[in-house]
Write a protein that holds these residues in place. Structure first.
Motif, PDB file in Angstrom:
ATOM      1  N   LEU A  26       0.891  -1.086   0.036  1.00 44.88           N
ATOM      2  CA  LEU A  26      -0.003  -0.054   0.042  1.00 44.88           C
ATOM      3  C   LEU A  26       0.985   1.062   0.007  1.00 44.88           C
ATOM      4  N   VAL A  27       0.401   2.251  -0.869  1.00 43.50           N
ATOM      5  CA  VAL A  27       0.992   3.551  -0.771  1.00 43.50           C
ATOM      6  C   VAL A  27      -0.146   4.295  -0.239  1.00 43.50           C
ATOM      7  N   ILE A  28      -0.080   4.941   1.132  1.00 47.16           N
ATOM      8  CA  ILE A  28      -1.075   5.995   1.692  1.00 47.16           C
ATOM      9  C   ILE A  28      -0.657   7.378   1.001  1.00 47.16           C
ATOM     10  N   MET A  29      -1.427   7.998   0.107  1.00 49.76           N
ATOM     11  CA  MET A  29      -0.913   9.208  -0.367  1.00 49.76           C
ATOM     12  C   MET A  29      -1.814  10.354  -0.378  1.00 49.76           C
ATOM     13  N   GLY A  30      -1.190  11.530  -0.692  1.00 42.49           N
ATOM     14  CA  GLY A  30      -1.952  12.716  -0.812  1.00 42.49           C
ATOM     15  C   GLY A  30      -1.077  13.861  -0.145  1.00 42.49           C
ATOM     16  N   VAL A  31      -1.494  15.150  -0.284  1.00 38.58           N
ATOM     17  CA  VAL A  31      -0.705  16.329   0.006  1.00 38.58           C
ATOM     18  C   VAL A  31      -0.329  16.447   1.566  1.00 38.58           C
ATOM     19  N   SER A  32       0.711  17.154   1.651  1.00 32.81           N
ATOM     20  CA  SER A  32       1.299  17.301   3.230  1.00 32.81           C
ATOM     21  C   SER A  32      -0.059  17.753   3.997  1.00 32.81           C
ATOM     22  N   LYS A  54       4.257  20.170  14.566  1.00 30.53           N
ATOM     23  CA  LYS A  54       5.679  20.714  15.068  1.00 30.53           C
ATOM     24  C   LYS A  54       6.820  19.774  14.523  1.00 30.53           C
ATOM     25  N   HIS A  55       7.873  20.348  14.333  1.00 26.27           N
ATOM     26  CA  HIS A  55       9.158  19.593  13.902  1.00 26.27           C
ATOM     27  C   HIS A  55       8.996  18.792  12.595  1.00 26.27           C
ATOM     28  N   HIS A  56       8.537  19.588  11.759  1.00 25.52           N
ATOM     29  CA  HIS A  56       8.333  18.768  10.337  1.00 25.52           C
ATOM     30  C   HIS A  56       8.898  19.978   9.388  1.00 25.52           C
ATOM     31  N   TYR A  57       9.881  19.372   8.319  1.00 18.49           N
ATOM     32  CA  TYR A  57      10.470  20.407   7.594  1.00 18.49           C
ATOM     33  C   TYR A  57       9.642  21.048   6.073  1.00 18.49           C
ATOM     34  N   MET A  58       8.405  20.258   6.220  1.00 15.43           N
ATOM     35  CA  MET A  58       7.526  20.795   5.049  1.00 15.43           C
ATOM     36  C   MET A  58       6.651  22.008   5.518  1.00 15.43           C
ATOM     37  N   PRO A  59       6.851  23.272   5.250  1.00 20.44           N
ATOM     38  CA  PRO A  59       6.218  24.509   5.605  1.00 20.44           C
ATOM     39  C   PRO A  59       4.776  24.577   5.028  1.00 20.44           C
ATOM     40  N   ALA A  60       3.978  25.119   5.850  1.00 21.53           N
ATOM     41  CA  ALA A  60       2.666  25.372   5.217  1.00 21.53           C
ATOM     42  C   ALA A  60       2.529  26.065   3.909  1.00 21.53           C
ATOM     43  N   SER A  61       3.585  26.951   3.585  1.00 20.54           N
ATOM     44  CA  SER A  61       3.662  27.810   2.428  1.00 20.54           C
ATOM     45  C   SER A  61       3.631  26.795   1.217  1.00 20.54           C
ATOM     46  N   LEU A  62       4.193  25.627   1.272  1.00 16.89           N
ATOM     47  CA  LEU A  62       3.974  24.616   0.111  1.00 16.89           C
ATOM     48  C   LEU A  62       2.876  24.100  -0.274  1.00 16.89           C
ATOM     49  N   LEU A  63       1.747  24.261   0.686  1.00 21.30           N
ATOM     50  CA  LEU A  63       0.661  23.580   0.574  1.00 21.30           C
ATOM     51  C   LEU A  63      -0.136  23.725  -1.077  1.00 21.30           C
ATOM     52  N   ASP A  64       0.079  25.248  -1.261  1.00 23.27           N
ATOM     53  CA  ASP A  64      -0.551  25.566  -2.654  1.00 23.27           C
ATOM     54  C   ASP A  64       0.203  24.739  -3.578  1.00 23.27           C
ATOM     55  N   SER A  65       1.524  24.551  -3.741  1.00 24.33           N
ATOM     56  CA  SER A  65       1.981  23.927  -4.731  1.00 24.33           C
ATOM     57  C   SER A  65       1.931  22.552  -4.770  1.00 24.33           C
ATOM     58  N   GLN A  66       1.522  21.858  -3.486  1.00 23.12           N
ATOM     59  CA  GLN A  66       1.210  20.425  -3.552  1.00 23.12           C
ATOM     60  C   GLN A  66      -0.155  20.207  -4.012  1.00 23.12           C
ATOM     61  N   LEU A  67      -1.186  21.190  -3.679  1.00 25.78           N
ATOM     62  CA  LEU A  67      -2.582  20.927  -4.196  1.00 25.78           C
ATOM     63  C   LEU A  67      -2.276  21.144  -5.734  1.00 25.78           C
ATOM     64  N   ALA A  68      -1.682  21.858  -6.365  1.00 26.07           N
ATOM     65  CA  ALA A  68      -1.782  22.377  -7.789  1.00 26.07           C
ATOM     66  C   ALA A  68      -1.004  20.947  -8.388  1.00 26.07           C
TER      67      ALA A  68
END
Length: 170
Positions: A6-12, A121-135
């Motif tokens: 299984l690959v559990i997938m989706g945006v951050s 907390k303590h995750h390297y993926m900033p919320a600012s990259l959500l738009d690029s992930q959704l796109a």
């Protein structure tokens, strides 16, 4: 209970790790793999800096994800991987290494994703990259091995829903 790799997938922020770990607790002889752990250091640094990864950046990482799945399967384990796998081409790359992979897209609305990412907390993926992930996200096509699960309710219910969908799809 038998399930495919299984690959559990989706945006951050969609809950890949939480759901993947929950599934690994329920599926006998499974192993949880967090694809984030397989990123080269250069990719992690780019994301930490708020720079979206390119397809060229992702290619060796996706190959490593597929290989890790294939190696787990060859060892008699069922791999359950948390991996964004946002584009069809990325999923095809994983399938090239692990042809039996089955993808589960966790579908979460944007407001909830933003809330979750702000609270992390303590995750390297900033919320600012959500738009690029959704796109970048390309939803699973009908001819792909997988299912989409809308996320509502607590994590334990999601794990049960995912298991039911995977078993029904086989």
């Amino acid at each position: 209970m038998s399930v495919p790799p299984l690959v559990i997938m989706g945006v951050s922020g969609c809950g890949k790790t939480t759901v993947g770990q929950g599934l690994a607790e329920r599926v006998p002889d499974s192993v949880f793999i967090d694809a984030d752990d397989l990123h080269p250091a250069a990719n992690v640094e780019k994301m930490r800096s708020g720079v979206p990864l390119t397809d060229v950046d992702r290619a060796p990482w996706l190959d490593a994800v597929g290989r890790a799945m294939r190696e787990a399967s060859a060892a008699g384990r069922t791999p359950i991987v948390a991996c964004s796998a946002l584009k069809r081409a990325y999923r095809l790359r994983i399938l090239a290494e692990e042809p039996d992979a089955f993808f589960v897209l966790l579908d979460v609305d944007r407001a909830e994703l933003e809330r979750r990412m702000r609270e992390r907390k303590h995750h390297y993926m900033p919320a600012s990259l959500l738009d690029s992930q959704l796109a970048t996200l390309e939803r699973l096509a009908p001819d792909e091995p997988g299912t989409t699960v809308p996320i509502v309710g607590p994590g334990g219910e999601v794990v049960e829903t995912v298991l039911a969908r995977v078993v029904d799809a086989r």
